[in-house]
Motif scaffolding. Sequence first.
Motif, short mmCIF file in Angstrom:
data_model
loop_
_atom_site.label_atom_id
_atom_site.label_comp_id
_atom_site.label_asym_id
_atom_site.label_seq_id
_atom_site.Cartn_x
_atom_site.Cartn_y
_atom_site.Cartn_z
N GLY A 222 0.83 -1.20 0.00
CA GLY A 222 0.00 0.00 0.00
C GLY A 222 0.86 1.25 0.00
N LEU A 223 1.90 1.24 0.81
CA LEU A 223 2.84 2.36 0.85
C LEU A 223 3.57 2.50 -0.48
CD1 LEU A 223 4.11 4.54 2.66
CD2 LEU A 223 5.76 2.83 3.45
N LEU A 224 3.92 1.37 -1.08
CA LEU A 224 4.61 1.38 -2.37
C LEU A 224 3.72 1.95 -3.47
CD1 LEU A 224 7.28 0.52 -3.73
CD2 LEU A 224 6.22 -1.70 -4.20
N ILE A 225 2.43 1.64 -3.43
CA ILE A 225 1.49 2.19 -4.42
C ILE A 225 1.50 3.71 -4.35
CG2 ILE A 225 -0.97 2.42 -5.01
CD1 ILE A 225 -1.29 -0.49 -4.00
N TYR A 226 1.46 4.24 -3.14
CA TYR A 226 1.49 5.70 -2.98
C TYR A 226 2.79 6.29 -3.51
CZ TYR A 226 2.37 10.18 -0.88
OH TYR A 226 2.74 11.50 -0.70
N ARG A 227 3.91 5.75 -3.06
CA ARG A 227 5.20 6.33 -3.42
C ARG A 227 5.53 6.17 -4.91
NH1 ARG A 227 9.09 4.75 1.74
NH2 ARG A 227 7.90 5.97 3.29
N SER A 228 4.98 5.14 -5.52
CA SER A 228 5.25 4.89 -6.95
C SER A 228 4.22 5.57 -7.85
CB SER A 228 5.26 3.38 -7.22
OG SER A 228 6.22 2.72 -6.43
N ASN A 229 3.23 6.20 -7.24
CA ASN A 229 2.16 6.86 -8.00
C ASN A 229 1.46 5.87 -8.94
OD1 ASN A 229 0.50 8.96 -8.83
ND2 ASN A 229 1.90 9.61 -10.46
N TRP A 230 1.21 4.68 -8.42
CA TRP A 230 0.47 3.69 -9.21
C TRP A 230 -1.03 3.98 -9.10
CZ3 TRP A 230 3.68 -0.95 -6.97
CH2 TRP A 230 4.94 -0.96 -7.60
N ILE A 231 -1.41 5.10 -9.66
CA ILE A 231 -2.80 5.54 -9.65
C ILE A 231 -3.36 5.30 -11.05
CG2 ILE A 231 -4.38 7.45 -9.17
CD1 ILE A 231 -2.60 6.62 -6.79
N ILE A 232 -4.39 4.49 -11.14
CA ILE A 232 -4.96 4.14 -12.45
C ILE A 232 -6.25 4.92 -12.66
CG2 ILE A 232 -5.82 2.28 -13.91
CD1 ILE A 232 -4.16 0.33 -12.20
N LYS A 233 -6.22 5.88 -13.59
CA LYS A 233 -7.42 6.65 -13.89
C LYS A 233 -8.45 5.75 -14.56
CE LYS A 233 -5.69 10.54 -12.43
NZ LYS A 233 -6.24 11.21 -11.24
N ASN A 234 -9.71 5.84 -14.11
CA ASN A 234 -10.75 4.97 -14.64
C ASN A 234 -12.12 5.56 -14.35
OD1 ASN A 234 -12.01 3.43 -12.08
ND2 ASN A 234 -9.81 3.76 -11.76
N LYS A 235 -13.14 4.96 -14.94
CA LYS A 235 -14.51 5.42 -14.75
C LYS A 235 -15.40 4.35 -14.12
CE LYS A 235 -14.27 8.59 -18.69
NZ LYS A 235 -14.89 8.99 -20.00
N LEU A 236 -14.76 3.45 -13.37
CA LEU A 236 -15.52 2.37 -12.73
C LEU A 236 -16.48 2.90 -11.67
CD1 LEU A 236 -12.69 -0.28 -12.33
CD2 LEU A 236 -14.74 -0.52 -13.76
N GLY A 237 -16.08 3.98 -11.02
CA GLY A 237 -16.92 4.56 -9.99
C GLY A 237 -17.04 3.68 -8.75
N PHE A 238 -17.79 4.16 -7.78
CA PHE A 238 -17.95 3.44 -6.52
C PHE A 238 -18.66 2.11 -6.72
CE2 PHE A 238 -20.57 2.79 -2.59
CZ PHE A 238 -19.53 2.35 -1.79
N THR A 239 -19.69 2.11 -7.56
CA THR A 239 -20.46 0.88 -7.78
C THR A 239 -19.61 -0.20 -8.41
OG1 THR A 239 -22.50 2.17 -8.07
CG2 THR A 239 -22.50 -0.10 -8.89
#
Length: 370
Positions: A222-239
């Motif tokens: 989880g910490l590695l995801i933040y530091r590596s900026n592994w953020i995947i833009k998507n339109k899945l939404g909360f549902t």
Amino acid sequence: MDTNKNTATLLQTKQHFEILDGLRGVAALAVVTFHFMEWVYTDASKNFIGHGFLAVDFFFCLSGFVIGYAYDDRIAKMGILKFFTARIIRLHPLVVAGSVLGLLAFLFDPFGGHPELYSTGKIMLTFFCSIFLIPLPVIADRSFNLFSFNAPAWSLFWEYGANVVYAFVLYRINKGLLMLLTILSAIAICFVAYRSGNLLGGWSGPTFWDGCARISYSFSVGLLIYRSNWIIKNKLGFTGLTILLLLAFIMPISKWNWLSEPLVVLFYFPLLIALGAGAILSSGFKKICIFSGKISYPLYMTHYAVLWMFGNYYTSHKPGTIQLTFIVITGLILLVGVAYLVMVIYDIPLRKYLSDKWNQRLAKQKTGNV
């Protein structure tokens, strides 16, 4: 180029990850439902939410991401003492509340239990250890849980441990070394799953160190995801993300658990965190996600007192399917209501009081130094 600095700058443009908050609430409901159903289905393969316990691994992964986001860029300035104080104020009031509720359920369960079999000294020692998160698996009527009066506190014990390691080690190391530690922890997860046949352990004396493996990997990744900026833009939404998260919990129990469960923990949950951090939240779900996030921890830490009473009731009365369905659904609703009351009447005011006292003390120290 300083990747960590760029990551922090990017993520600071977003005030809060509401979808991740919402998913935390979904995971909390899943684990509460799992705790109901594990009393009903002694054959785990018949449990429709047989992998609900994996919600804890999702919590750990989310915690690593959130701690990195909240503290990576300021823990050096705020200092370790202030960091620990902030974490204790955030987490410990509900540890105490869950322990008190658990003790009351143990002493006054109308459906069973045998408190008379234990000396007053043993009960008080167990309660003391529960409040201060000192593992003491000695109560047989509580299945020798690490914390007999509040079973879910085992994960808080490891959460505190991860916070200590973060403050003294993880926040200081570079991304390469964090990656190495994450890989070593992944190997430990695979070993635990292969040896035990699953990743259910960590809550009892014999499985104590399984909890260490579970927190070590999930918090680190989880910490590695933040530091590596592994953020995947998507339109899945909360549902969409809720459906994907629930799929992990309703995954069938099989002889392949030793393989399927590590795959979920090692890859699927980190993917969901990355997707949740990059998903677009529609305005209609914003209030739901915020409430879901706020209620998740109170619900998780206060529900198990009722679960012991439910277990004793189910064992002694064997209710039919229709009656059982009504009891479980009503129980879930009532537990959310109780968690909300505990949060509003006790947790939030107490945390505010403690935070104000701590800030006043810091202000006096600062004034005295000047």
